[in-house]
Scaffold this motif. Structure first.
Motif, PDB file in Angstrom:
ATOM      1  N   THR A  37       0.849  -1.186   0.000  1.00  0.00           N
ATOM      2  CA  THR A  37       0.000   0.000   0.000  1.00  0.00           C
ATOM      3  C   THR A  37       0.883   1.232   0.000  1.00  0.00           C
ATOM      4  N   GLY A  92      -2.809   5.426  -0.389  1.00  0.00           N
ATOM      5  CA  GLY A  92      -3.847   4.427  -0.199  1.00  0.00           C
ATOM      6  C   GLY A  92      -3.964   3.442  -1.354  1.00  0.00           C
ATOM      7  N   GLU A  93      -3.272   3.708  -2.461  1.00  0.00           N
ATOM      8  CA  GLU A  93      -3.347   2.826  -3.623  1.00  0.00           C
ATOM      9  C   GLU A  93      -2.650   1.495  -3.341  1.00  0.00           C
ATOM     10  N   GLN A  94      -3.274   0.421  -3.781  1.00  0.00           N
ATOM     11  CA  GLN A  94      -2.704  -0.917  -3.640  1.00  0.00           C
ATOM     12  C   GLN A  94      -1.750  -1.170  -4.806  1.00  0.00           C
TER      13      GLN A  94
END
Length: 144
Positions: A37, A92-94
């Motif tokens: 993350t 917050g991006e995976q």
């Protein structure tokens, strides 16, 4: 003389590109995969101090800071060595993380830029210079 120096310069860059590509291929062959993350974007001005002349186009660059859990169960955090503006990732991006099992601190985001950008830059510059030098040699010999 200058044309041969240009060819040599291009050849050196091509060799560096091949070495960097080999390092990347070796990394990919041994890499473990883990979900990660993006926990932060670290904004930096990558300038060379007083010797750098400020330009209007100079903008800070965002380096993603990624958190993942390695196979040993330990939470790890690293800052990507590849930054951009505008940012390639959002907080917050995976992302998928690649790392060496024996040294999880050697981690990278699985993405084209973080894996292949340097070999492509060195290869492109080397190819351009080697091609220009070779073209001048060929043109000079045709004139003779």
């Amino acid at each position: 003389m200058i044309t041969f120096a240009t060819i040599a310069f291009g050849a050196v860059f091509l060799v560096v590109a091949v070495i960097l590509a080999g390092v990347t291929v070796s990394f990919l062959a041994d890499a473990e995969h883990a979900p990660g993350t993006v926990v932060e974007l670290e904004w930096r001005n990558d300038h060379n101090g007083a010797s750098h002349k400020r330009r209007a186009s100079d903008k800070p660059v965002a380096y993603p800071v990624v958190e993942f859990t390695s196979a040993d169960g330990e939470a790890r955090t690293f800052r990507s060595s590849t930054g951009s503006n505008p940012p390639s990732y959002e907080e917050g991006e995976q992302v998928e993380v690649l790392y060496r099992a024996g040294s999880p601190e050697d981690a990278r985001i699985k993405g084209f830029a973080s894996l292949w950008l340097l070999p492509l830059i060195f290869g492109g510059v080397g190819l351009v210079f080697a091609t220009i030098g070779t073209a001048f040699v060929v043109a000079g010999r045709r004139r003779s």
